[in-house]
Design an enzyme around this catalytic site. Structure first.
Site, short mmCIF file in Angstrom:
data_model
loop_
_atom_site.label_atom_id
_atom_site.label_comp_id
_atom_site.label_asym_id
_atom_site.label_seq_id
_atom_site.Cartn_x
_atom_site.Cartn_y
_atom_site.Cartn_z
N HIS A 255 0.84 -1.21 0.00
CA HIS A 255 0.00 0.00 0.00
C HIS A 255 0.87 1.25 0.00
CE1 HIS A 255 -3.71 2.28 1.14
NE2 HIS A 255 -2.81 3.09 1.68
N GLU A 256 1.83 1.31 0.91
CA GLU A 256 2.67 2.50 1.00
C GLU A 256 3.60 2.63 -0.20
OE1 GLU A 256 1.78 4.65 2.99
OE2 GLU A 256 0.53 3.39 4.27
N HIS A 259 1.86 4.62 -2.82
CA HIS A 259 2.03 6.05 -2.61
C HIS A 259 3.43 6.51 -3.03
CE1 HIS A 259 -1.69 6.94 -0.52
NE2 HIS A 259 -1.47 6.03 0.42
N GLU A 285 -4.51 7.67 -3.21
CA GLU A 285 -5.05 6.40 -2.72
C GLU A 285 -5.37 5.45 -3.86
OE1 GLU A 285 -5.18 5.14 0.26
OE2 GLU A 285 -4.27 6.94 1.09
#
Length: 490
Positions: A255-256, A259, A285
């Site tokens: 997830h990170e 980003h 996101e």
């Protein structure tokens, strides 16, 4: 030099100082000794005072009035600087500094209260933060809706009413799918052994590299709440570990990385300018969620990940890649948003959206937040919250004053649904690479069609340019229905 040149030279210095402030926040969450919290709060207040003075400098107004853009890039730079200037000039310097000081202190207070299951220890601090957020929102709203003004800081061009309409369109499909899944007798088994932290961290680095994270310009550390920090040439991420749940570490990392690779991919031409970052938090996101879910939880990628899990941990009680795919995508009501499956995740966000709107509007008192949270959670998820860390103390966002941030998570999922549909059409052989742990086709398409452009376009224009359509809930619901319908034989 022209007015535009003077403006951009000044702005680059402001952007550099903002990166330094971000590094202070990163350090606070990863390296800072706990006894330094009071001093760090003063440091954060001091640098915010400097930043606020620069962002409201009267010369900005003069330069903006005189600047003549030579091309579309210059027009976009002026658009973003003007938007920031218009917002910041409405916020008193005293208020900006106080928010920075209080939210810096609050992070430690929140973390300790969460660890001790002590809502009362955090409540007075949150009450102060909500008061300051209301004041900030009211100042920027200039007679309008304070929550709308706060939201605009994360998703420009979108109103609370538009978000509520999207959520209203999304909720029935999610609830129907959830009920159908929970009505089956299919229950993938849970993991029941310990996974060494060192091996989890090593695997997280391998997975980060598989998704294109550039360690020459980044690093992975641990934090209570995973996050990504920085832009351009220095983009850092954090993850976390849980002894019995390696997926927490693996998927927090993916997830990170979504980003972080977005920030790393933005054109170097935009470095230390307003365009040298993501278009909005919703667009941000979309990258983290498409990496984590549509790619990272897909059948071909999890088949590769199953092999890497075996190499890292040996046998761990999962029979084969098919069973592993079912386990990774297990649907089960849970308390924790960051651990929620794809079907339940957006219901978590909708709840927070409604609660924070009520807090900012003054319709919900901070003292009544736990009861309101617990009642809503029971109604939406059918489970009674058993302790504060599973309830309103679980997220860091409100402690750092991020009111208006939560809805961008679901906006990101909606955007990701549209992006994935376009990606699959553009890359019909996508699964072949994913089965080898090669995300190159997907990440290259996202880099080319979205990431490299940074904030050149508005959020809605960014998604439309990449997908050919305005954001809508249909692609996301279609993806979820097809995936989980097959998994649960609906």
């Amino acid at each position: 030099m022209t007015a535009y040149d003077d403006l951009m030279a000044f702005q680059r210095e402001t952007e550099a100082l903002a990166q330094i402030a971000g590094r202070l926040s990163w350090d606070q969450e990863t390296m800072m000794p706990p006894g330094a919290a009071v001093q760090r709060a003063e440091e954060m207040a001091a640098i915010e005072t400097v930043l606020h003075a620069r962002r409201t400098d009267p010369r900005l107004g003069e330069w903006l009035a005189a600047a003549e853009p030579a091309d579309a890039v210059a027009e976009a730079q002026l658009r973003e600087i003007r938007r920031s200037y218009d917002r910041q000039t409405k916020v008193p310097a005293r208020l900006a500094a106080e928010i920075a000081r209080i939210t810096s202190l609050a992070q430690g207070i929140w973390a300790e209260a969460r660890a001790n299951e002590d809502w009362e220890a955090f409540a007075p601090t949150l009450q102060t933060i909500v008061r300051l957020a209301r004041e900030e929102g009211a100042a920027m709203a200039d007679g309008g809706d304070p929550y709308a003004a706060l939201l605009a800081g994360y998703e420009p061009g979108t109103s609370p009413e538009e978000i509520a309409a999207l959520f209203d369109a999304l909720r029935p499909g999610l609830v129907s799918l959830r009920e159908a899944i929970l009505g089956t007798e299919i229950t993938p088994p849970a993991l029941d052994r310990e996974f060494p932290e060192e091996a989890q961290i090593a695997l997280s680095r391998e997975v980060a590299q598989a998704f294109g994270y550039n360690f020459a310009h980044g690093r992975i550390d641990k934090a209570v709440h995973p996050f990504s920090s920085g832009s351009g040439l220095d983009v850092r991420i954090t993850t976390r570990t849980a002894p019995h749940d390696p997926f927490n570490c693996v998927y927090s990392t993916i997830h990170e990385v979504g980003h972080a690779t977005y920030e790393q991919a933005v054109s170097r031409d935009y470095l230390l300018t307003p365009l040298g970052q993501g278009a909005s938090m919703g667009v941000h996101e979309s990258q983290s969620r498409i990496y984590e879910n549509q790619l990272g939880r897909s059948a071909p990628f999890t088949a590769w990940l199953f092999g890497r899990m075996q190499a890292a941990f040996g046998g761990f009680g999962v029979e084969d890649a098919e069973a592993f795919y079912a386990l990774v995508n297990r649907v089960e009501p849970g308390f924790i948003r960051t651990e929620a499956d794809e079907v339940h995740y957006n219901l978590h966000i909708m709840m927070r959206f409604d609660l924070e709107r009520a807090l900012i509007a003054g319709d919900l008192a901070v003292a009544d937040l736990p009861d309101a949270w617990n009642a809503r959670f029971l109604a939406d998820f059918g489970k009674a919250v058993d302790r504060p860390s599973n309830g309103c103390l679980q997220d860091v966002h409100w402690s750092v004053g991020l009111f208006g941030y939560f809805p961008t998570y679901t906006l990101g999922n909606i955007y990701a649904g549209a992006l994935y549909a376009a990606l699959r059409e553009a890359c019909p052989d996508l699964d072949t690479g994913l089965a080898r742990g090669d995300t190159g086709a997907a990440t290259a398409w996202l880099r080319e069609n979205l990431q490299q452009h940074g904030a050149l376009r508005t959020p809605a224009e960014t998604i439309r340019a990449a997908t050919g359509q305005a954001p809508q809930v249909g692609p996301l619901l279609g993806y979820l229905g097809e995936k989980f319908g097959a998994l649960y034989r609906l």
